[in-house]
Scaffold this motif. Structure first.
Motif, PDB file in Angstrom:
ATOM      1  N   UNK A  30      -2.388 -11.398  -5.168  1.00  0.00           N
ATOM      2  CA  UNK A  30      -3.185 -10.719  -4.148  1.00  0.00           C
ATOM      3  C   UNK A  30      -2.720  -9.295  -3.894  1.00  0.00           C
ATOM      4  N   UNK A  31      -1.415  -9.106  -3.874  1.00  0.00           N
ATOM      5  CA  UNK A  31      -0.868  -7.759  -3.689  1.00  0.00           C
ATOM      6  C   UNK A  31      -1.287  -6.858  -4.845  1.00  0.00           C
ATOM      7  N   UNK A  32      -1.180  -7.370  -6.058  1.00  0.00           N
ATOM      8  CA  UNK A  32      -1.596  -6.591  -7.229  1.00  0.00           C
ATOM      9  C   UNK A  32      -3.102  -6.325  -7.201  1.00  0.00           C
ATOM     10  N   UNK A  33      -3.875  -7.294  -6.717  1.00  0.00           N
ATOM     11  CA  UNK A  33      -5.334  -7.114  -6.611  1.00  0.00           C
ATOM     12  C   UNK A  33      -5.662  -5.975  -5.654  1.00  0.00           C
ATOM     13  N   UNK A  34      -4.997  -5.938  -4.524  1.00  0.00           N
ATOM     14  CA  UNK A  34      -5.234  -4.869  -3.547  1.00  0.00           C
ATOM     15  C   UNK A  34      -4.904  -3.510  -4.155  1.00  0.00           C
ATOM     16  N   UNK A  35      -3.820  -3.446  -4.902  1.00  0.00           N
ATOM     17  CA  UNK A  35      -3.451  -2.192  -5.566  1.00  0.00           C
ATOM     18  C   UNK A  35      -4.532  -1.792  -6.561  1.00  0.00           C
ATOM     19  N   UNK A  36      -5.020  -2.754  -7.326  1.00  0.00           N
ATOM     20  CA  UNK A  36      -6.053  -2.452  -8.320  1.00  0.00           C
ATOM     21  C   UNK A  36      -7.350  -1.998  -7.647  1.00  0.00           C
ATOM     22  N   UNK A  37      -7.682  -2.582  -6.513  1.00  0.00           N
ATOM     23  CA  UNK A  37      -8.870  -2.143  -5.766  1.00  0.00           C
ATOM     24  C   UNK A  37      -8.684  -0.702  -5.320  1.00  0.00           C
ATOM     25  N   UNK A  38      -7.501  -0.393  -4.780  1.00  0.00           N
ATOM     26  CA  UNK A  38      -7.260   0.970  -4.296  1.00  0.00           C
ATOM     27  C   UNK A  38      -7.223   1.988  -5.425  1.00  0.00           C
ATOM     28  N   UNK A  39      -6.931   1.547  -6.640  1.00  0.00           N
ATOM     29  CA  UNK A  39      -6.894   2.448  -7.796  1.00  0.00           C
ATOM     30  C   UNK A  39      -8.226   2.493  -8.531  1.00  0.00           C
ATOM     31  N   UNK A  40      -9.208   1.741  -8.022  1.00  0.00           N
ATOM     32  CA  UNK A  40     -10.535   1.770  -8.637  1.00  0.00           C
ATOM     33  C   UNK A  40     -10.651   0.951  -9.906  1.00  0.00           C
TER      34      UNK A  40
END
Length: 191
Positions: A30-40
Motif C-alpha cells: 500500500x505504501x508503494x502504491x501511494x508512492x506510485x500514484x503520486x509519481x503518476x
C-alpha cells in the motif's frame, strides 16, 4: 490437522505470526502504491492496489474468525506499524521519480556549476540577493532522478559545503538533460 487449527499453539502463536506477515505485506504494498500514484505511475499503482486489498481481506477474515483472540489484534497492529516502516525503507531504496534541487550559495558558485555540468546535470542559475539586501548569492536549479540525489549532494558538499539546498518532488518534467541516459549511451558506444 484439524486439531492443530483449533489448538492454543495455532491461535496464540502461528495465527498472530501469519497476521503480522500479512499486514506487513499489504501495508508495504500500500505504501508503494501511494508512492506510485503520486509519481503518476498509472499502470503499476492499480496492480499494487489489487494485491494490497487481497492480502488485507485474507488478514481481516482471520481476525473476524478469531474475534475473541486479543493476540490477533496486537499482531494486526504490529504488522501495520512494521509494514509502514518497511514500505518507507523500500520506497527510499527504489528512489522512483525525479526531484528539483534548488541550491543557494553565498560564495562563488562557478566551480560547483562547472562540476554539475561536467557530470551531465542540466542546470539553470542566476545571481540574486540573500537575506541582506547587499548579500549577493547564486541560485542554481536542477531536475534530477531521485537515485542521483546522493551524488549531487556530495558534489555540493565538496565544491560549496556551506550552500543551502532544498529538494522537492516533481511529478512531471518536459524535456531536459538526463545524465543517466547519456551515461548509458556513452557506455554502449565504448566511451
Amino acid at each position: 490437522m484439524t486439531d492443530f487449527y483449533h489448538s492454543e499453539l495455532f491461535s496464540y502463536l502461528v495465527l498472530p505470526v501469519l497476521i503480522v506477515l500479512a499486514r506487513i505485506s499489504d501495508v508495504t504494498v500500500g505504501t508503494l502504491r501511494i508512492v506510485m500514484v503520486s509519481k503518476g505511475q498509472k499502470k503499476i499503482a492499480p496492480l499494487l492496489g489489487f494485491f494490497e486489498v487481497i492480502i488485507w481481506l485474507l488478514a481481516m477474515s482471520k481476525i473476524i474468525q478469531n474475534i475473541d483472540n486479543w493476540v490477533a489484534y496486537v499482531a494486526y497492529g504490529a504488522g501495520f506499524a512494521a509494514g509502514n516502516y518497511i514500505g518507507l525503507i523500500l520506497e527510499e531504496k527504489l528512489a522512483v521519480g525525479i526531484v528539483q534541487l534548488q541550491i543557494i550559495t553565498r560564495t562563488n558558485a562557478d566551480n560547483l556549476i562547472a562540476k554539475l555540468k561536467a557530470k551531465g546535470y542540466g542546470i539553470t542559475y542566476h545571481d540574486a540577493y540573500g537575506a541582506n539586501a547587499n548579500e549577493k548569492v547564486a541560485v542554481i536549479y536542477t531536475i534530477i532522478k531521485r537515485v542521483d540525489i546522493p551524488e549531487v549532494i556530495e558534489i555540493i558538499r565538496t565544491y560549496n559545503p556551506n550552500a543551502f539546498y532544498s529538494i522537492e518532488d516533481v511529478k512531471f518534467a518536459n524535456k531536459g538533460v538526463q545524465p543517466s541516459v547519456r551515461s548509458v549511451e556513452r557506455f554502449r558506444k565504448g566511451k
